[in-house]
Design an enzyme around this catalytic site. Structure first.
Site, mmCIF file in Angstrom:
data_model
loop_
_atom_site.group_PDB
_atom_site.id
_atom_site.type_symbol
_atom_site.label_atom_id
_atom_site.label_comp_id
_atom_site.label_asym_id
_atom_site.label_seq_id
_atom_site.Cartn_x
_atom_site.Cartn_y
_atom_site.Cartn_z
ATOM 1 N N GLY A 81 0.109 4.923 -0.570
ATOM 2 C CA GLY A 81 -0.252 5.953 -1.549
ATOM 3 C C GLY A 81 -1.738 6.286 -1.535
ATOM 4 O O GLY A 81 -2.568 5.432 -1.202
ATOM 5 N N ARG A 145 4.083 5.953 4.607
ATOM 6 C CA ARG A 145 4.572 4.629 4.212
ATOM 7 C C ARG A 145 5.360 3.927 5.316
ATOM 8 O O ARG A 145 6.069 2.958 5.059
ATOM 9 C CB ARG A 145 5.425 4.744 2.946
ATOM 10 C CG ARG A 145 4.619 5.102 1.700
ATOM 11 C CD ARG A 145 5.364 4.773 0.426
ATOM 12 N NE ARG A 145 4.602 5.135 -0.751
ATOM 13 C CZ ARG A 145 3.660 4.350 -1.305
ATOM 14 N NH1 ARG A 145 3.382 3.180 -0.785
ATOM 15 N NH2 ARG A 145 3.019 4.770 -2.378
ATOM 16 N N ASP A 175 -1.439 -4.442 -0.068
ATOM 17 C CA ASP A 175 -1.099 -5.810 0.363
ATOM 18 C C ASP A 175 -0.121 -5.823 1.541
ATOM 19 O O ASP A 175 -0.299 -6.579 2.493
ATOM 20 C CB ASP A 175 -0.591 -6.655 -0.814
ATOM 21 C CG ASP A 175 0.557 -6.003 -1.573
ATOM 22 O OD1 ASP A 175 0.680 -4.770 -1.536
ATOM 23 O OD2 ASP A 175 1.331 -6.728 -2.214
ATOM 24 N N ASP A 176 0.889 -4.944 1.514
ATOM 25 C CA ASP A 176 1.862 -4.927 2.616
ATOM 26 C C ASP A 176 1.208 -4.489 3.922
ATOM 27 O O ASP A 176 1.418 -5.110 4.963
ATOM 28 C CB ASP A 176 3.001 -3.940 2.311
ATOM 29 C CG ASP A 176 4.068 -4.590 1.450
ATOM 30 O OD1 ASP A 176 4.022 -5.828 1.288
ATOM 31 O OD2 ASP A 176 4.937 -3.854 0.928
ATOM 32 N N LYS A 202 -7.023 -1.201 -0.240
ATOM 33 C CA LYS A 202 -6.791 0.049 -0.980
ATOM 34 C C LYS A 202 -5.610 -0.076 -1.911
ATOM 35 O O LYS A 202 -4.636 -0.730 -1.559
ATOM 36 C CB LYS A 202 -6.508 1.147 0.063
ATOM 37 C CG LYS A 202 -6.053 2.450 -0.505
ATOM 38 C CD LYS A 202 -4.727 2.956 0.105
ATOM 39 C CE LYS A 202 -3.531 2.204 -0.404
ATOM 40 N NZ LYS A 202 -2.231 2.824 -0.118
ATOM 41 N N THR A 203 -5.627 0.454 -3.054
ATOM 42 C CA THR A 203 -4.491 0.793 -3.933
ATOM 43 C C THR A 203 -4.985 1.000 -5.360
ATOM 44 O O THR A 203 -5.745 0.181 -5.895
ATOM 45 C CB THR A 203 -3.330 -0.226 -3.952
ATOM 46 O OG1 THR A 203 -2.361 0.244 -4.900
ATOM 47 C CG2 THR A 203 -3.724 -1.648 -4.321
ATOM 48 N N ASP A 205 -3.216 0.629 -7.776
ATOM 49 C CA ASP A 205 -2.498 -0.327 -8.627
ATOM 50 C C ASP A 205 -3.356 -1.549 -8.979
ATOM 51 O O ASP A 205 -3.052 -2.271 -9.924
ATOM 52 C CB ASP A 205 -1.219 -0.811 -7.942
ATOM 53 C CG ASP A 205 -0.171 0.288 -7.865
ATOM 54 O OD1 ASP A 205 -0.466 1.413 -8.299
ATOM 55 O OD2 ASP A 205 0.937 0.013 -7.363
ATOM 56 N N GLU A 311 4.346 1.617 -15.457
ATOM 57 C CA GLU A 311 5.441 2.185 -14.647
ATOM 58 C C GLU A 311 6.484 1.145 -14.222
ATOM 59 O O GLU A 311 7.680 1.414 -14.203
ATOM 60 C CB GLU A 311 4.827 2.819 -13.389
ATOM 61 C CG GLU A 311 5.829 3.484 -12.473
ATOM 62 C CD GLU A 311 5.185 3.948 -11.163
ATOM 63 O OE1 GLU A 311 5.727 4.877 -10.568
ATOM 64 O OE2 GLU A 311 4.171 3.375 -10.740
HETATM 65 P P1 FBP Z 1 0.104 1.997 -2.837
HETATM 66 O O1 FBP Z 1 0.490 0.623 -3.280
HETATM 67 O O2 FBP Z 1 0.630 2.359 -1.517
HETATM 68 O O3 FBP Z 1 -1.378 2.194 -2.935
HETATM 69 O O4 FBP Z 1 0.727 3.068 -3.847
HETATM 70 C C1 FBP Z 1 0.762 2.837 -5.201
HETATM 71 C C2 FBP Z 1 1.434 3.943 -5.971
HETATM 72 O O5 FBP Z 1 0.503 4.937 -6.332
HETATM 73 C C3 FBP Z 1 2.141 3.372 -7.197
HETATM 74 O O6 FBP Z 1 1.273 3.343 -8.306
HETATM 75 C C4 FBP Z 1 3.322 4.285 -7.348
HETATM 76 O O7 FBP Z 1 4.409 3.610 -7.917
HETATM 77 C C5 FBP Z 1 3.648 4.673 -5.936
HETATM 78 O O8 FBP Z 1 2.447 4.569 -5.209
HETATM 79 C C6 FBP Z 1 4.208 6.062 -5.819
HETATM 80 O O9 FBP Z 1 4.564 6.270 -4.490
HETATM 81 P P2 FBP Z 1 4.801 7.690 -3.817
HETATM 82 O O10 FBP Z 1 3.465 8.248 -3.491
HETATM 83 O O11 FBP Z 1 5.542 7.355 -2.585
HETATM 84 O O12 FBP Z 1 5.529 8.541 -4.793
#
Ligand code: FBP
Length: 552
Positions: A81, A145, A175-176, A202-203, A205, A311
């Site tokens: 993301g 992804r 992390d993944d 990065k994230t 979250d 969420e």
């Molecule tokens: P990452 O862990 O890849 O950084 O993404 C986090 C996130 O933004 C979450 O907060 C959310 O649940 C998810 O991505 C949404 O994913 P998508 O962009 O595939 O709708």
């Protein structure tokens, strides 16, 4: 291309680097620290990573650059993301790479890992990169992804790298993605392919953090953006005094984003998934907890308020996660097609009644029909319910409404409960990075190149001491294997970077827990306002409350 005046101004912003990375690449030397070991399962991780395990922590310092001069070609991908600041990681990487040797080249593989697998790339130059300095989004090369996790993937990446003489890959991800970076680094080392792999944390979250990584980039800007909006809604609510706003905020699993927003805005309610799981709170206990606040405020004549919902919450409510597991089972394999082919919701409901245990059926029956139906929406590629599609903000407001109706009937509540719902997620992921994220990301990228230049493999770019001014930040690298443990994933034991959930004995949660009773009843909202990019450092450069409390 038409650009906004803020974007134009941000092009001129010079990201701040830690003192040790300033003054030109010729003056960056390296100091090796102690050997490392993984946070848990040491023997197993060591056996899985014989070539990259146990390496030393790296810190950069001012001094003569003793790295070997050679032409470098580096690949970079963005994974997962969006998170504000991703562009600056690439800018920092590019600037350090070109400052070291103008002949060096940076390849950006497009749309995430798939770009590396399909050899879909662009070659960065000044003109292209300058359009993205200090801007949000991942549109510089796109993200995705897909995962790099099989030997076939690794061999394809090696082939693409060899084709372009690429000697290092930088993976910017969560992390993944960084777990996969560690596996790729080990594979390349075992095969002696001469390709280094470096990760960047990065994230939005905020769940890629540990004793080495103080925070992932993007968390600062995203939470500031959400907090601005929550503050604005709170002020509107305190002006009109007629609505309870139920606001869901992103965070796929951990509640760091919700907690940070609560620390910044002091809403009446903020649920923390990790606490709910630890206390094994049921749906009705959570509902009661929110309804108590609504009723207490109504008794003071305040029929308005703010409730923040993380969420990922539904997976942390014990009875709900059992229900989800049973639904996953009910729809496993071809059974999903049979279910979808049924002509009406009534027919589907009958099948659900037959398939669920009595306890899960009781929970299911409690849910409003729209939530029940959301549980049967499209599955993810592993066949699981997509919890992010469940409108938990509506679920809780509906349950609270029912609860209040009962209180009204027995005379314990005399208020007026009108609700509005919001979901804050995508609004924050591609915002112009705050000064903190612009500086942090640029430093992470610059640092990542220095790790490559000094020949390191399987490291995460590490910039720490982040609660201090950028000048005092410490730049270096940490072997990714140090952050790993063994976890059960899809029925198999896997080496993974430990995901950081909210710690209930950590300072940020303890501060929140010490104040929330007051916030639940009083109107103690704080209005943070918009991110400021220009002005005094105490307004523009301060990072999160979470980080400040963690570093207390
Ligand atoms: P990452 O862990 O890849 O950084 O993404 C986090 C996130 O933004 C979450 O907060 C959310 O649940 C998810 O991505 C949404 O994913 P998508 O962009 O595939 O709708």
């Amino acid at each position: 291309m038409k650009i906004s005046s803020l974007q134009k101004a941000r092009y001129q912003y010079t990201p701040k680097l830690p003192a040790m990375l300033k003054g030109g690449v010729a003056n960056i030397s390296v100091k090796e620290g102690a050997q490392t070991q993984s946070v848990a399962d040491q023997e197993k991780i060591k056996a899985l990573f014989p070539h990259t395990y146990g390496k030393r922590e790296i810190t950069f310092q001012k001094g003569e650059n003793t790295s070997i001069a050679k032409k470098q070609a580096v690949a970079v991908i963005l994974s997962g993301g969006q998170a504000p600041g991703g562009h600056n990681v690439i800018c920092g990487l590019y600037d350090a790479l070109k400052a070291t040797n103008p002949e060096n080249q940076l390849y950006g593989f497009k749309s995430g890992p798939i770009g590396l697998l399909t050899d879909n790339y662009l070659l960065f130059d000044d003109e292209y990169i300058d359009q993205f300095r200090n801007t949000g989004g991942f549109d510089i090369i796109g993200s995705g992804r897909d995962k790099l996790e099989t030997v076939e993937h690794f061999e394809t990446v090696a082939k693409v790298c060899k084709k372009h003489d690429i000697n290092a890959v930088v993976i910017i991800g969560g992390d993944d993605s960084n777990t996969n970076a560690a596996v790729l680094a080990e594979y390349f080392a075992a095969k002696d392919y001469g390709i280094q792999v470096i990760g960047c944390p990065k994230t939005i979250d905020g769940d890629l953090k540990n004793e080495d990584i103080e925070c992932s980039f993007g968390f600062d800007t995203a939470t500031k953006t959400y907090s601005e909006i929550i503050g604005n809604i709170a002020r509107d609510s305190n002006s009109a005094k007629k609505y309870w706003h139920f606001i869901k905020v992103m965070g796929r699993s951990a509640s760091h984003v919700a907690l940070e927003c609560a620390l910044k805005t002091q809403p009446n309610i903020c649920l923390i998934s990790e606490e709910i799981a630890a206390k094994k709170m049921s749906l009705s206990a959570i509902t009661d907890y929110i309804a108590d606040s609504v009723a207490a405020r109504a008794a003071n004549g305040n029929n308005f308020g703010i409730a923040v919902i993380p969420e990922g919450i539904v997976e942390f409510i014990p009875e709900f996660s059992v229900l989800i597991a049973e639904i996953n089972e009910l729809l496993a394999g071809t059974k999903a097609d049979e279910f979808n082919a049924l002509p009406s919701w009534e027919a589907k409901y009958a099948l659900i009644e037959k398939g669920l245990t009595e306890h899960s059926m009781e929970v299911f029956a409690l849910l409003p029909q729209n939530i029940q139906q959301q549980l049967f929406l499209d599955r993810d590629p592993h066949g699981n319910v997509q919890v992010s599609l469940i409108e938990s903000e509506k679920l809780f407001s509906a349950l609270v409404k029912e609860n209040l109706a009962k209180r009204k009937a027995n005379g314990t509540y005399k208020g007026n409960f009108r609700t509005l719902h919001h979901f804050l997620g995508y609004e924050g992921r591609s915002a112009f990075p705050s000064n903190f994220d612009a500086d942090y990301c640029y430093s992470l990228g610059y640092n990542a190149f220095m790790l490559i230049q000094y020949g390191y493999n399987g490291y995460l770019s590490k910039v720490s001491n982040l609660s201090k001014s950028a000048e005092q930040w410490v730049a270096g690298g940490m072997p990714i294997t140090k952050m790993m443990n063994i976890e059960r994933r899809h029925g198999e034991d896997k080496p993974v970077i430990k995901k950081a959930l909210v710690e209930l004995d950590g300072n940020p949660f303890k501060y929140f827990a010490a104040h929330r009773e007051k916030w639940a009843v009083e109107t103690a909202f704080v209005y943070p306002g918009a991110i400021q990019y220009y002005g005094p450092a105490e307004v523009c450069d301060i990072t999160t409350k979470t980080l400040a409390l963690e570093k207390q």
